[in-house]
Design an enzyme around this catalytic site. Sequence first.
Site, PDB file in Angstrom:
ATOM      1  N   GLY A 188      27.497  32.481  56.761  1.00 31.60           N
ATOM      2  CA  GLY A 188      28.551  33.501  56.719  1.00 31.60           C
ATOM      3  C   GLY A 188      28.348  34.645  57.704  1.00 31.60           C
ATOM      4  O   GLY A 188      28.947  35.698  57.572  1.00 31.60           O
ATOM      5  N   GLU A 191      31.601  34.706  63.260  1.00 32.41           N
ATOM      6  CA  GLU A 191      33.041  34.972  63.206  1.00 32.41           C
ATOM      7  C   GLU A 191      33.783  33.667  62.941  1.00 32.41           C
ATOM      8  O   GLU A 191      33.239  32.579  63.156  1.00 32.41           O
ATOM      9  CB  GLU A 191      33.512  35.537  64.551  1.00 32.41           C
ATOM     10  CG  GLU A 191      32.909  36.881  64.903  1.00 32.41           C
ATOM     11  CD  GLU A 191      33.225  37.940  63.870  1.00 32.41           C
ATOM     12  OE1 GLU A 191      34.399  38.211  63.622  1.00 32.41           O
ATOM     13  OE2 GLU A 191      32.280  38.493  63.293  1.00 32.41           O
ATOM     14  N   LYS A 206      32.267  45.957  69.624  1.00 33.21           N
ATOM     15  CA  LYS A 206      31.463  47.000  68.978  1.00 33.21           C
ATOM     16  C   LYS A 206      30.974  48.021  70.003  1.00 33.21           C
ATOM     17  O   LYS A 206      30.951  49.228  69.736  1.00 33.21           O
ATOM     18  CB  LYS A 206      30.275  46.354  68.244  1.00 33.21           C
ATOM     19  CG  LYS A 206      30.724  45.463  67.083  1.00 33.21           C
ATOM     20  CD  LYS A 206      29.591  44.585  66.596  1.00 33.21           C
ATOM     21  CE  LYS A 206      30.012  43.666  65.467  1.00 33.21           C
ATOM     22  NZ  LYS A 206      29.040  42.607  65.172  1.00 33.21           N
TER      23      LYS A 206
HETATM   24  N1  HSE Z   1      29.823  37.855  63.482  1.00 30.86           N
HETATM   25  C1  HSE Z   1      29.337  39.178  63.391  1.00 30.86           C
HETATM   26  C2  HSE Z   1      27.843  39.175  63.711  1.00 30.86           C
HETATM   27  C3  HSE Z   1      29.582  39.728  62.012  1.00 30.86           C
HETATM   28  O1  HSE Z   1      27.251  38.101  63.730  1.00 30.86           O
HETATM   29  O2  HSE Z   1      27.288  40.221  63.971  1.00 30.86           O
HETATM   30  C4  HSE Z   1      29.402  41.203  61.918  1.00 30.86           C
HETATM   31  O3  HSE Z   1      30.253  41.899  62.754  1.00 30.86           O
END
Ligand code: HSE
Length: 434
Positions: A188, A191, A206
């Site tokens: 989990g 994305e 980010k």
């Molecule tokens: N897919 C993202 C990660 C989830 O692996 O950091 C959190 O933003």
Amino acid sequence: MAEPLRLGLLGLGTVGQGVVRLAQRNAALITERTGRRVVITAASARDTSRQRDCDLSDIRIETDPMAVVRADDVDVVVELIGGLDPAEALLQAAIDAGKPVVTANKALIAERGNALFERAAAAGVPVAFEAAVAGGIPVIKALREGLAGNRIDGLSGIINGTGNYILTRMADEGVAFDEVLADAQRLGYAEADPSFDVDGIDAAHKLAILAAIAFGMPLSFDAVTCEGIRGIVTKDIDLARQLGYRIKHLGIAKWRGDAVELRVQPTLLPETELLAKVDGVLNTVVISGDAVGDTGYFGPGAGGDATASAVWADIIDIARDGGRSRVPALSSGDGAIRPMPVRSLAETRSSHYLRLQVADETGVLRAITSILADHAISVEAIYQREPRGGKDAVIAMITSVVSESQVIEALDAIKQLGFVHGEVTRLRVEHPGD
Ligand code: HSE
């Protein structure tokens, strides 16, 4: 006691379920901290029949997220759907209805946040997005409030948990890229479209958010230079280690006095650096302020409960006073957000790691270093594996700090040398103070 604050959740995926679990587990604590009850009255889910890892018995479930936004028994909209559409229209409708918004949607904030914040400011409605960056780490609060007295000189960080998880397992276990990615999806972290993780898009979202807050500039996702980790092979991880480095996927934002640099890239870091030691799904952001110096923020950057922690921080802020005392979305006030020049990649200066495969012949090293010297590039470190049985030799080297264009020109000349076989691998290297 004040009236309960009523939440409407858009999305019951990994993060949505974490938000529900936390509401139930820490209900009394949240009431103590806010002076009121905070309840989830409604939630939307595309598939209402799916088994979920939380108790939904007191929550009205809708298939249409707009019905949740418009519901009379929803005071605050918590958007956990992700993606640009329909999330943008849902948040616009919430703002137009005067409902504060909490979102974990980094893509939407990074790509369309400028217009969204303008709309929210005009309506006097808070838009909170702590969960959009670095999962459970309260890095936006730290940057926007805790470091508000500093000029921010730069920040760098591991801001994609999936990418770091993949690189860590490749380094520790020599496991192939695809196999580790499948594990990250199962756990989990990844994305919905994992190319967002491995191609650096998620980290670029980010980084754009952090840079806008750090430098008082508009969200500039399109200006972030973005390179992913698909090309990283265990051979480079091993050679980097021989030279005393680790390979990490970093987001880097630097103020250079006349322009900013915004880049997401696989990067060699000296093994003694803090960021080099961050393994697995963990995230870390190092932020440099002119007064405080370097500060570091470390923790889980992905996962349902960790991200729910950041979502609840925003909800609790809003529950305390309706969001009236929230700082501006990008830290600087109205009219003080100014576009900044962003340096092109060609002008960016850094040290580089080069891996070359060459014939085992006398004079090879001299020819290569002489071309580098012609381009004012010196070699800071070098490692060569002993060639055996007439095979090619592999040379790995670290250069001095040079511009991107300088090193590209030198490599074009080196590739013309007959004894250089195949492609030359090039990765950037960051040293403290670069
Ligand atoms: N897919 C993202 C990660 C989830 O692996 O950091 C959190 O933003």
